[in-house]
Design a protein around this motif. Sequence first.
Motif, PDB file in Angstrom:
ATOM      1  N   HIS A   1       0.841  -1.201   0.000  1.00 37.03           N
ATOM      2  CA  HIS A   1       0.000   0.000   0.000  1.00 37.03           C
ATOM      3  C   HIS A   1       0.870   1.244   0.000  1.00 37.03           C
ATOM      4  O   HIS A   1       1.751   1.382   0.856  1.00 37.03           O
ATOM      5  CB  HIS A   1      -0.908  -0.010   1.238  1.00 37.03           C
ATOM      6  N   ILE A   2       0.646   2.129  -0.965  1.00 36.91           N
ATOM      7  CA  ILE A   2       1.336   3.414  -1.031  1.00 36.91           C
ATOM      8  C   ILE A   2       0.299   4.518  -0.863  1.00 36.91           C
ATOM      9  O   ILE A   2      -0.642   4.624  -1.656  1.00 36.91           O
ATOM     10  CB  ILE A   2       2.072   3.600  -2.374  1.00 36.91           C
ATOM     11  N   SER A   3       0.448   5.330   0.178  1.00 38.70           N
ATOM     12  CA  SER A   3      -0.426   6.484   0.409  1.00 38.70           C
ATOM     13  C   SER A   3       0.210   7.705  -0.233  1.00 38.70           C
ATOM     14  O   SER A   3       1.258   8.168   0.201  1.00 38.70           O
ATOM     15  CB  SER A   3      -0.610   6.724   1.909  1.00 38.70           C
ATOM     16  N   LEU A   4      -0.424   8.229  -1.276  1.00 33.19           N
ATOM     17  CA  LEU A   4       0.100   9.386  -1.987  1.00 33.19           C
ATOM     18  C   LEU A   4      -0.522  10.638  -1.390  1.00 33.19           C
ATOM     19  O   LEU A   4      -1.696  10.928  -1.616  1.00 33.19           O
ATOM     20  CB  LEU A   4      -0.213   9.282  -3.479  1.00 33.19           C
TER      21      LEU A   4
ATOM     22  N   LEU B   1      -2.062   2.134  -4.912  1.00 32.42           N
ATOM     23  CA  LEU B   1      -1.606   3.522  -4.847  1.00 32.42           C
ATOM     24  C   LEU B   1      -2.829   4.381  -4.591  1.00 32.42           C
ATOM     25  O   LEU B   1      -3.701   4.505  -5.457  1.00 32.42           O
ATOM     26  CB  LEU B   1      -0.922   3.921  -6.148  1.00 32.42           C
ATOM     27  N   GLN B   2      -2.912   4.963  -3.396  1.00 34.45           N
ATOM     28  CA  GLN B   2      -4.118   5.684  -3.008  1.00 34.45           C
ATOM     29  C   GLN B   2      -3.799   7.115  -2.638  1.00 34.45           C
ATOM     30  O   GLN B   2      -3.006   7.381  -1.732  1.00 34.45           O
ATOM     31  CB  GLN B   2      -4.797   4.990  -1.815  1.00 34.45           C
ATOM     32  N   GLY B   3      -4.416   8.048  -3.353  1.00 31.99           N
ATOM     33  CA  GLY B   3      -4.324   9.450  -2.972  1.00 31.99           C
ATOM     34  C   GLY B   3      -5.261   9.749  -1.824  1.00 31.99           C
ATOM     35  O   GLY B   3      -6.331   9.148  -1.694  1.00 31.99           O
ATOM     36  N   LEU B   4      -4.852  10.682  -0.969  1.00 35.14           N
ATOM     37  CA  LEU B   4      -5.732  11.074   0.129  1.00 35.14           C
ATOM     38  C   LEU B   4      -5.420  12.495   0.582  1.00 35.14           C
ATOM     39  O   LEU B   4      -4.306  12.993   0.404  1.00 35.14           O
ATOM     40  CB  LEU B   4      -5.614  10.101   1.309  1.00 35.14           C
ATOM     41  N   ILE B   5      -6.421  13.147   1.127  1.00 28.53           N
ATOM     42  CA  ILE B   5      -6.274  14.479   1.712  1.00 28.53           C
ATOM     43  C   ILE B   5      -6.893  14.446   3.103  1.00 28.53           C
ATOM     44  O   ILE B   5      -8.113  14.352   3.260  1.00 28.53           O
ATOM     45  CB  ILE B   5      -6.962  15.575   0.870  1.00 28.53           C
ATOM     46  N   VAL B   6      -6.070  14.440   4.120  1.00 26.10           N
ATOM     47  CA  VAL B   6      -6.453  14.532   5.533  1.00 26.10           C
ATOM     48  C   VAL B   6      -7.547  13.499   5.843  1.00 26.10           C
ATOM     49  O   VAL B   6      -7.382  12.329   5.517  1.00 26.10           O
ATOM     50  CB  VAL B   6      -6.820  15.978   5.924  1.00 26.10           C
ATOM     51  N   GLY B   7      -8.648  13.900   6.482  1.00 24.07           N
ATOM     52  CA  GLY B   7      -9.652  12.929   6.875  1.00 24.07           C
ATOM     53  C   GLY B   7     -10.898  13.610   7.417  1.00 24.07           C
ATOM     54  O   GLY B   7     -10.995  14.843   7.465  1.00 24.07           O
TER      55      GLY B   7
END
Length: 335
Positions: free
Chosen positions: A253-256, A279-285
């Motif tokens: 798992h790669i958090s981009l 490969l997963q992009g994310l912005i905060v939560g």
Amino acid sequence: MKIMTLRSPAGLDNIVVAERGDPGAPPSGAIRVALHGSSINFHDLGVALGRMPTGDGRVPLSDGAGIVESIGEGVTEFAVGDHVVSCFFPDWQDGAPTIGDFSRTPGDGIDGFAQTHVVLPATAFTKAPKGYDSVEAASITTAGLTAWRALVVDGKLKAGDTVLLLGTGGVSIWALQIAKAMGATVAITSSSDEKFARARDLGADFTLNYRSEPGWGRKVADWTGGRGVDHVVEVGGPGTLAQSIDAVRVGGHISLIGVLTGIGGEVPTAALMGKQARLQGLIVGSRREQQDFVRALEATAIRPVIDRRFALDDLAEAFAFQQSGGHFGKIGIEW
């Protein structure tokens, strides 16, 4: 009421002290908070430098923490005297992501927390971790929650996992502390022997100088016996993604989450396919995820690493220090 404001054209020289009318008493469903601390992030720097254009006179800073002074009708979650901390996405309360921009993010699309008081909906805050001061509490809003979501919410981190972290900024150091508290083994990159020593003090198991080892992705994989790491917290972007793919295990798992090396570039698609990695992009939560994170912090007794604290009037100086890259962990703003 004192505020810091970003005048047009954006730039550190145009962050100025200003006065604004007191926000008054909170209406129904809202709370009035006396703010005492913030922390700065790469996103905040981008706004301050004009890389993320915003309105003339915007109050910067997406993180804020302080004490509830009064509550509006119908508010039951908070009481006067509670220590609270802001949410990066005040409208994302729970569930899957539904927001993909910063139009309602404090310090960007709306005014942020570089001011002494705010009146906002109670749902724009959570309770702060017990025992934290306001600078420490504010550091969870963006960097801390990003690391928590990357590893725990999306990555399903478990004891015995291996984690690769890039650099020693706010997100990476938060991720180091979270990973170690949950029983993971951690590799971290930097170019500073001093920062390596500090990272090892926090529990880092393997350190690698990315300047003297340009093929650091393979070196990290070798450290795992050739298997590759389970998780990568990828804060660099296009300039580091290829090495992160080399480092991750098949099915990892790669958090981009970062664009430190740019906002676009080539993706080594064949290598990513071969690794069958996510490969997963994310912005905060979300707010709910922040509440879960606060409970975890209280259970594990993790305390954030605050490199330096600046006065509110010295906000431009704090951003200049961030630009220098000399910090380890978070940079705090305190008043």
